[in-house]
Design an enzyme around this catalytic site. Structure first.
Site, short mmCIF file in Angstrom:
data_model
loop_
_atom_site.label_atom_id
_atom_site.label_comp_id
_atom_site.label_asym_id
_atom_site.label_seq_id
_atom_site.Cartn_x
_atom_site.Cartn_y
_atom_site.Cartn_z
N CYS A 113 0.81 -1.23 0.00
CA CYS A 113 0.00 0.00 0.00
C CYS A 113 0.84 1.28 0.00
O CYS A 113 0.33 2.35 -0.30
CB CYS A 113 -0.94 0.01 1.20
SG CYS A 113 -2.05 -1.39 1.18
N HIS A 249 -3.46 7.30 2.01
CA HIS A 249 -3.82 5.98 1.51
C HIS A 249 -5.24 5.68 1.99
O HIS A 249 -5.57 5.90 3.16
CB HIS A 249 -2.83 4.94 2.04
CG HIS A 249 -3.26 3.53 1.81
ND1 HIS A 249 -3.72 3.09 0.59
CD2 HIS A 249 -3.30 2.45 2.64
CE1 HIS A 249 -4.03 1.81 0.69
NE2 HIS A 249 -3.79 1.40 1.92
N ASN A 279 -10.01 -0.40 -0.31
CA ASN A 279 -8.55 -0.31 -0.30
C ASN A 279 -7.99 -0.86 -1.61
O ASN A 279 -8.05 -2.06 -1.85
CB ASN A 279 -8.02 -1.11 0.90
CG ASN A 279 -6.52 -1.00 1.07
OD1 ASN A 279 -5.81 -0.59 0.14
ND2 ASN A 279 -6.03 -1.38 2.23
N1 ACO Z 1 -18.55 -8.34 9.08
C1 ACO Z 1 -19.10 -8.49 10.30
N2 ACO Z 1 -18.38 -8.74 11.40
C2 ACO Z 1 -17.04 -8.82 11.27
C3 ACO Z 1 -16.42 -8.70 10.03
C4 ACO Z 1 -17.22 -8.44 8.91
N3 ACO Z 1 -16.70 -8.29 7.66
N4 ACO Z 1 -15.09 -8.81 10.20
C5 ACO Z 1 -14.89 -9.05 11.50
N5 ACO Z 1 -16.07 -9.06 12.15
C6 ACO Z 1 -16.34 -9.26 13.57
C7 ACO Z 1 -15.19 -9.94 14.26
O1 ACO Z 1 -15.27 -11.34 14.12
C8 ACO Z 1 -15.40 -9.50 15.68
O2 ACO Z 1 -16.45 -10.27 16.24
P1 ACO Z 1 -16.35 -10.78 17.76
O3 ACO Z 1 -16.27 -9.53 18.58
O4 ACO Z 1 -17.60 -11.56 17.93
O5 ACO Z 1 -15.10 -11.59 17.81
C9 ACO Z 1 -15.93 -8.08 15.55
O6 ACO Z 1 -16.42 -7.98 14.19
C10 ACO Z 1 -14.87 -7.04 15.75
O7 ACO Z 1 -13.72 -7.42 14.98
P2 ACO Z 1 -12.42 -6.57 14.97
O8 ACO Z 1 -11.40 -7.24 14.11
O9 ACO Z 1 -12.03 -6.20 16.37
O10 ACO Z 1 -12.97 -5.27 14.24
P3 ACO Z 1 -12.23 -3.92 14.00
O11 ACO Z 1 -13.02 -2.82 14.56
O12 ACO Z 1 -10.77 -4.01 14.34
O13 ACO Z 1 -12.33 -3.79 12.43
C11 ACO Z 1 -10.95 -4.05 10.51
C12 ACO Z 1 -11.71 -4.76 11.60
C13 ACO Z 1 -11.91 -3.21 9.70
C14 ACO Z 1 -10.29 -5.09 9.63
C15 ACO Z 1 -9.90 -3.14 11.18
O14 ACO Z 1 -9.13 -3.88 12.11
C16 ACO Z 1 -8.97 -2.54 10.19
O15 ACO Z 1 -9.36 -1.71 9.40
N6 ACO Z 1 -7.67 -2.89 10.25
C17 ACO Z 1 -6.71 -2.34 9.37
C18 ACO Z 1 -6.86 -3.04 8.09
C19 ACO Z 1 -6.17 -2.31 7.03
O16 ACO Z 1 -6.38 -1.14 6.84
N7 ACO Z 1 -5.36 -3.08 6.34
C20 ACO Z 1 -4.71 -2.59 5.29
C21 ACO Z 1 -3.69 -1.55 5.73
S1 ACO Z 1 -2.28 -1.85 5.00
C22 ACO Z 1 -2.82 -1.98 3.46
O17 ACO Z 1 -3.57 -1.14 3.03
C23 ACO Z 1 -2.45 -3.25 2.76
#
Ligand code: ACO
Length: 322
Positions: A113, A249, A279
């Site tokens: 990214c 980004h 993304n």
């Molecule tokens: N739909 C519904 N529920 C979901 C989903 C989904 N797609 N994905 C996860 N959940 C659930 C999880 O299982 C969890 O449930 P639980 O509490 O029963 O265990 C709950 O939602 C919360 O999950 P978290 O992982 O804690 O959610 P979070 O608020 O952290 O959001 C996310 C997840 C969006 C992936 C976030 O962590 C994020 O954006 N991380 C950075 C990702 C990123 O930007 N990556 C790329 C950056 S580098 C690049 O661009 C390559």
């Protein structure tokens, strides 16, 4: 002393749009969760026979037209991608052939990214040191081909797209500085394993698809992007108030908002396009930059900060006067 100045931008999104509602049919997710946690409303997906080079060509031609340049003016192509058409040759060479250019320097950059910021930093150094006069810098991805469509933790996040800029030698300032970093100790938090034997945790998982520990990536991204903003301002003797536009980004609206808060910038001074395409990795900054320039929010003379964080981990920034 020469500077590299942005003379044109272009972008392209594939025709097929995939909404959050469509994802509900694939995995256990819902539109409300995706919007609330990421800001994403839809993503674009390439057609079966459409490649990274195909979508990059559209963006590149648009950038050249905006710059008032023809392909024969280009003497450097730096192409950022994680999803090249082939293992080799570089997609930069494939694009060069498409554009009918012969002989100029052309190579790919793999920084996930942060790829576009790396590519811009490299092209800037070529131009400043007299190694090129007119560079085509491209970020393009077909991430839909490496997304695991059964993993709700990642498949809702990514999409396909392409962006490009033309950078030209200039006497007045364009790019002031670029800051490029990496730390390979975090490789396993966000990666695409080659095959099932390539998982450091010893899990049997299929290779070839994005694997991510989302929470940990989120924490690292917000902290690291805050620090790189400080580093960039310090290197240029600037204050937060000197920044007119942030073009981040486009990974997650919550990461974008955290960086804007760090800069004391209201979201109105941030180019946000993540809701339209998710993304798109290396394509996301040139896509957003093109939108902000074409809709005339970003004006000539404005101070623009680009920043990115991605797999590697890699992170970087670029400060430029448009
Ligand atoms: N739909 C519904 N529920 C979901 C989903 C989904 N797609 N994905 C996860 N959940 C659930 C999880 O299982 C969890 O449930 P639980 O509490 O029963 O265990 C709950 O939602 C919360 O999950 P978290 O992982 O804690 O959610 P979070 O608020 O952290 O959001 C996310 C997840 C969006 C992936 C976030 O962590 C994020 O954006 N991380 C950075 C990702 C990123 O930007 N990556 C790329 C950056 S580098 C690049 O661009 C390559």
């Amino acid at each position: 002393m020469s500077f590299a100045r942005l003379s044109g931008t272009g972008s392209y999104l594939p025709e097929r749009v995939m909404t959050n509602a469509e994802l509900e049919a694939l995995v256990d997710t819902n539109d409300e969760w995706i919007r609330e946690r990421t800001g994403i409303q839809q993503r674009h997906i390439v057609g079966d026979d459409e490649t990274t080079c195909d979508i990059a060509e559209h963006a590149a031609r648009r950038a050249l037209t905006a710059a008032g340049r023809s392909p024969s003016d280009v003497d450097l192509i730096v192409f950022a991608t994680t999803t090249p058409d082939r293992i080799f040759p570089a997609t930069a060479c494939l694009l060069q052939a498409r554009l009918g250019i012969h002989g100029c320097t052309a190579f790919d950059v793999q920084a996930v990214c942060t790829g576009f910021v790396y590519a811009l930093g490299i092209a800037d150094r070529f131009i400043r040191t007299g190694g090129a006069r007119c560079a085509l810098v491209v970020g393009a991805e077909t991430l839909s081909r490496i997304v695991d469509w059964t993993d709700r933790g990642t498949c809702v996040l990514f999409g396909d797209g392409a962006g490009a800029v033309v950078l030209e030698e200039s006497k007045g300032a364009g790019i002031h500085s670029t800051h490029l970093h990496a730390d390979g100790h975090y490789a396993d938090l966000l990666h695409v394993p080659r095959d099932s034997t390539d998982d450091p945790a010893g899990n049997e998982m299929p290779g070839g698809y994005i694997r991510m520990k989302g929470n940990e990536v989120f924490r690292m991204a917000t902290n690291t992007l805050g620090r790189i903003v400080d580093e960039t301002l310090l290197a240029n003797g600037l204050e937060k108030r000197d920044i007119d536009w942030l073009v981040p980004h486009q990974a997650n609206i919550r990461i974008i908002a955290a960086t804007a808060r760090k800069l004391n910038l209201p979201l109105e001074r941030v180019i946000v396009t993540v809701e339209r395409h998710g993304n798109t990795s290396a394509a996301s900054i040139p896509l957003a930059l093109d939108v902000g320039i074409r809709d005339e929010r970003i004006q000539r003379g404005d101070m623009v900060l680009l920043e990115a964080f991605g797999g590697g981990f890699t992170w970087g920034s670029a400060l430029l006067t448009y």
